[in-house]
Write a protein that holds these residues in place. Structure first.
Motif, PDB file in Angstrom:
ATOM      1  N   MET A 202      42.533 -32.285 -33.055  1.00 61.62           N
ATOM      2  CA  MET A 202      43.621 -32.499 -33.224  1.00 61.62           C
ATOM      3  C   MET A 202      43.321 -33.346 -33.293  1.00 61.62           C
ATOM      4  N   ALA A 203      42.187 -34.123 -33.338  1.00 67.51           N
ATOM      5  CA  ALA A 203      42.589 -35.989 -33.001  1.00 67.51           C
ATOM      6  C   ALA A 203      42.356 -36.392 -35.183  1.00 67.51           C
ATOM      7  N   ILE A 204      41.953 -35.266 -35.720  1.00 64.25           N
ATOM      8  CA  ILE A 204      41.548 -34.911 -36.724  1.00 64.25           C
ATOM      9  C   ILE A 204      43.043 -35.492 -37.641  1.00 64.25           C
ATOM     10  N   LYS A 205      43.312 -33.889 -37.078  1.00 67.02           N
ATOM     11  CA  LYS A 205      44.646 -33.738 -37.461  1.00 67.02           C
ATOM     12  C   LYS A 205      46.119 -35.136 -37.454  1.00 67.02           C
ATOM     13  N   GLU A 206      45.742 -35.614 -35.777  1.00 62.31           N
ATOM     14  CA  GLU A 206      46.011 -36.391 -35.705  1.00 62.31           C
ATOM     15  C   GLU A 206      46.294 -38.251 -36.189  1.00 62.31           C
ATOM     16  N   ASP A 207      44.712 -37.995 -36.263  1.00 62.05           N
ATOM     17  CA  ASP A 207      44.691 -39.551 -36.758  1.00 62.05           C
ATOM     18  C   ASP A 207      43.739 -39.780 -38.047  1.00 62.05           C
ATOM     19  N   ALA A 208      43.913 -38.974 -38.936  1.00 62.83           N
ATOM     20  CA  ALA A 208      43.301 -38.825 -40.667  1.00 62.83           C
ATOM     21  C   ALA A 208      44.639 -38.559 -41.782  1.00 62.83           C
ATOM     22  N   PRO A 209      44.667 -40.147 -42.390  1.00 63.20           N
ATOM     23  CA  PRO A 209      46.518 -40.262 -43.047  1.00 63.20           C
ATOM     24  C   PRO A 209      45.980 -38.888 -44.080  1.00 63.20           C
ATOM     25  N   ALA A 210      44.994 -38.650 -44.635  1.00 62.40           N
ATOM     26  CA  ALA A 210      44.949 -37.624 -45.402  1.00 62.40           C
ATOM     27  C   ALA A 210      44.874 -36.204 -45.781  1.00 62.40           C
ATOM     28  N   VAL A 211      44.911 -35.786 -43.557  1.00 59.94           N
ATOM     29  CA  VAL A 211      44.958 -34.465 -43.686  1.00 59.94           C
ATOM     30  C   VAL A 211      46.565 -34.262 -43.923  1.00 59.94           C
ATOM     31  N   HIS A 212      46.539 -32.618 -44.082  1.00 61.64           N
ATOM     32  CA  HIS A 212      47.471 -32.402 -44.449  1.00 61.64           C
ATOM     33  C   HIS A 212      48.085 -30.930 -43.140  1.00 61.64           C
ATOM     34  N   ASN A 213      46.681 -30.365 -42.777  1.00 54.95           N
ATOM     35  CA  ASN A 213      46.930 -29.920 -41.392  1.00 54.95           C
ATOM     36  C   ASN A 213      45.268 -29.000 -41.258  1.00 54.95           C
ATOM     37  N   VAL A 214      45.014 -28.320 -40.066  1.00 56.72           N
ATOM     38  CA  VAL A 214      43.957 -28.372 -39.073  1.00 56.72           C
ATOM     39  C   VAL A 214      44.028 -26.736 -38.332  1.00 56.72           C
ATOM     40  N   SER A 215      42.559 -26.661 -39.015  1.00 50.71           N
ATOM     41  CA  SER A 215      42.965 -25.021 -38.129  1.00 50.71           C
ATOM     42  C   SER A 215      41.198 -24.609 -37.112  1.00 50.71           C
ATOM     43  N   VAL A 216      41.673 -24.000 -35.732  1.00 56.78           N
ATOM     44  CA  VAL A 216      40.372 -24.018 -34.994  1.00 56.78           C
ATOM     45  C   VAL A 216      40.315 -22.893 -34.901  1.00 56.78           C
TER      46      VAL A 216
ATOM     47  N   ASP B 174      32.724 -22.111 -26.065  1.00 54.17           N
ATOM     48  CA  ASP B 174      32.915 -23.385 -26.905  1.00 54.17           C
ATOM     49  C   ASP B 174      32.608 -23.534 -28.760  1.00 54.17           C
ATOM     50  N   GLU B 175      32.454 -22.921 -29.174  1.00 51.51           N
ATOM     51  CA  GLU B 175      31.754 -23.059 -30.244  1.00 51.51           C
ATOM     52  C   GLU B 175      33.018 -22.710 -31.366  1.00 51.51           C
ATOM     53  N   ASN B 176      33.371 -23.966 -31.821  1.00 47.52           N
ATOM     54  CA  ASN B 176      34.636 -24.145 -32.492  1.00 47.52           C
ATOM     55  C   ASN B 176      33.936 -24.605 -34.092  1.00 47.52           C
ATOM     56  N   PHE B 177      35.180 -23.473 -34.696  1.00 41.95           N
ATOM     57  CA  PHE B 177      34.586 -23.909 -35.962  1.00 41.95           C
ATOM     58  C   PHE B 177      35.745 -24.383 -36.568  1.00 41.95           C
ATOM     59  N   ILE B 178      35.977 -25.825 -37.534  1.00 45.81           N
ATOM     60  CA  ILE B 178      36.878 -26.667 -38.056  1.00 45.81           C
ATOM     61  C   ILE B 178      37.631 -26.567 -39.523  1.00 45.81           C
ATOM     62  N   VAL B 179      38.231 -25.814 -39.733  1.00 42.02           N
ATOM     63  CA  VAL B 179      38.879 -26.076 -40.960  1.00 42.02           C
ATOM     64  C   VAL B 179      39.855 -26.900 -41.420  1.00 42.02           C
ATOM     65  N   VAL B 180      39.752 -28.508 -42.172  1.00 41.99           N
ATOM     66  CA  VAL B 180      40.822 -29.127 -42.633  1.00 41.99           C
ATOM     67  C   VAL B 180      41.477 -28.710 -44.229  1.00 41.99           C
ATOM     68  N   GLN B 181      42.651 -29.434 -44.046  1.00 41.24           N
ATOM     69  CA  GLN B 181      43.132 -29.112 -45.093  1.00 41.24           C
ATOM     70  C   GLN B 181      44.026 -30.203 -45.583  1.00 41.24           C
ATOM     71  N   ALA B 182      43.392 -30.864 -46.213  1.00 43.89           N
ATOM     72  CA  ALA B 182      43.481 -32.402 -46.867  1.00 43.89           C
ATOM     73  C   ALA B 182      44.498 -32.463 -47.915  1.00 43.89           C
ATOM     74  N   LYS B 183      45.479 -33.921 -48.073  1.00 43.68           N
ATOM     75  CA  LYS B 183      46.510 -33.199 -48.580  1.00 43.68           C
ATOM     76  C   LYS B 183      46.482 -33.245 -50.468  1.00 43.68           C
ATOM     77  N   GLN B 184      47.858 -33.035 -50.871  1.00 40.23           N
ATOM     78  CA  GLN B 184      47.402 -32.953 -52.407  1.00 40.23           C
ATOM     79  C   GLN B 184      45.506 -33.670 -53.178  1.00 40.23           C
ATOM     80  N   GLY B 185      44.891 -34.092 -53.902  1.00 35.58           N
ATOM     81  CA  GLY B 185      44.604 -34.945 -54.269  1.00 35.58           C
ATOM     82  C   GLY B 185      43.816 -35.763 -53.959  1.00 35.58           C
ATOM     83  N   MET B 186      43.297 -35.928 -51.975  1.00 38.12           N
ATOM     84  CA  MET B 186      43.125 -36.425 -51.439  1.00 38.12           C
ATOM     85  C   MET B 186      41.985 -36.033 -50.444  1.00 38.12           C
TER      86      MET B 186
END
Length: 419
Positions: free
Chosen positions: A97-111, A237-249
């Motif tokens: 959630m911190a990645i999703k909220e604090d990274a401007p180049a991130v479009h979406n996140v799944s866990v 408690d083993e979490n795997f995070i997939v981050v979807q970056a914004k196009q070209g970022m």
């Protein structure tokens, strides 16, 4: 002049083929090493190229803008992990959630959440429906964004919503193989399955993955909402995070994710990351590099077989020189030049090994075809066939030079008197 040389080449090849036909067993045993070497090389190359193609196709399906974040690194290595790696704490939902909220180049996140290695339940989780049972399933929890971020296709029904996740609804999306096993000949939607004794209502079925795809594990999976999973398995408690970056970022997103996680996990500036961060493309390149090294090793081993086959060709050609000494003397007596004699024996040696190469290619194509019938990745490119036949002929050229030179240097008077 060119026509004369071509005609001479054809005549020599006909003589070589006639020799092969006359001494079938001897010729076969002579080129057996070449034939096996070519066959092994092409079959291995076809398998590795087929695997590489499937790997690249599979990684492309994961999304060009996606980044993977996990407790361990994504590098392929042999042996045990270091003490530092084993002691790393898992990533948390809050990290995502911190990645999703604090990274401007991130479009979406799944866990996705699942048992930590060595700390999960003692027995594999089993899914049941009436008298049908499926063991060792891939069972985990996921956020509602998983389908969008990983570009998953639903064949029937739908994926669970954020509301169902928040309310800890006991619903599930199942893989194609799970649906086929638990619900043979009937629809799976709205049926209730038991997973390790807990009932879940099926609301969706994933589309069947192509054979050979890296994510065929999805066919044997059952996904439930993240909070529903935590409700029943709070110890996992083993979490795997997939981050979807914004196009070209994607590059900017990677830098921002690394900065956020290093700060949250209190990594000193002079220490390396205590988490893994990679992309499907990077992992695919690592695997391709490994496959290339395996191919080089196979080529080195095959070269030994070709060397043995070449020595056999040299031996048989030396025997041919001895057997045809009188013939060589006659040819020289009626005007044949040294280069004509040597050319004849070189063409014969090349024809012998070239025929072995062609037989090896035919067998390798048949093996590749059979593997494809059983849905095993195999792809024989045209360049591999051409290279194999060229290498086989080159073996004949190299190992046929000495016998050819020996034949060309025979004294015609001595050759004519040879019995």
């Amino acid at each position: 002049m060119m026509m004369l040389r071509s005609k001479l080449m054809m005549e020599n090849m006909k003589m070589a083929l006639e020799t092969i036909r006359t001494h079938k067993v001897r010729s076969f045993l002579t080129v057996l090493g070449v034939m096996i070497g070519v066959m092994v090389a092409i079959v291995t190359a076809s398998i590795l190229l087929g695997v590489e193609k499937n790997v690249q196709d599979s990684f492309n399906q994961f999304g060009a803008n996606n980044l993977w974040v996990f407790r361990f690194s994504f590098n392929f290595h042999v042996g045990r992990m270091s003490a530092e790696e084993r002691q790393r704490k898992p990533l948390s939902y809050e990290d995502a959630m911190a990645i999703k909220e604090d990274a401007p180049a991130v479009h979406n996140v799944s866990v996705e959440i699942f048992p930590r290695a060595g700390q999960g339940p003692g027995t594999p989780r089993t899914a049941r429906y009436k008298n049908h049972e499926l063991s060792s399933i891939d069972f985990n929890g996921a956020t509602s964004s998983m389908a969008e971020v990983n570009m998953l296709s639903i064949a029937d029904g739908r994926f669970f919503t954020e509301s169902e996740d928040l309310h800890r609804a006991d619903v599930a999306v199942i893989g194609a193989d799970v649906a086929k096993t638990l619900f043979p000949g009937e629809p799976a939607l709205d049926k209730q399955i038991l997973v390790a004794g807990t009932p879940y209502t099926v609301i969706g079925v994933y589309e069947k993955k192509k054979s050979g795809s890296l994510d065929t594990g999805l066919d044997n999976s059952i996904n439930v909402p993240y909070r529903s999973y935590r409700k029943h398995y709070p110890q996992d408690d083993e979490n795997f995070i997939v981050v979807q970056a914004k196009q070209g970022m994607k590059v900017q997103a990677e830098d921002q994710i690394r900065s956020i996680l290093r700060m949250r996990r209190r990594v000193p500036p002079d220490k390396p990351d205590n988490f893994g961060l990679s992309t499907a493309e990077a992992v695919g390149n690592q695997l391709t590099d490994i496959l290339s090294k395996v191919l080089m090793l196979v080529i080195a081993i095959v070269s030994v077989g070709l060397l043995v086959g070449g020595v056999g060709v040299m031996n048989i050609m030396l025997m041919a020189v001895t057997e045809r000494t009188r013939e060589i003397g006659v040819r020289k007596a009626i005007g044949a030049r040294r280069r004509d004699i040597s050319f004849q024996f070189i063409v014969e040696a090349m024809t012998l090994t070239g025929a072995g190469g062609v037989i090896g290619v035919i067998f390798s194509l048949l093996i590749s075809f059979v593997m494809q019938l059983f849905h095993f990745p195999s792809s024989v490119p045209l360049w591999a066939v051409l290279v194999a036949i060229s290498v086989a002929s080159s073996v004949g050229l190299f190992f046929g030079i000495y016998p050819a030179v020996k034949a060309a240097r025979l004294d015609p008077v001595v050759a004519l008197r040879y019995e």
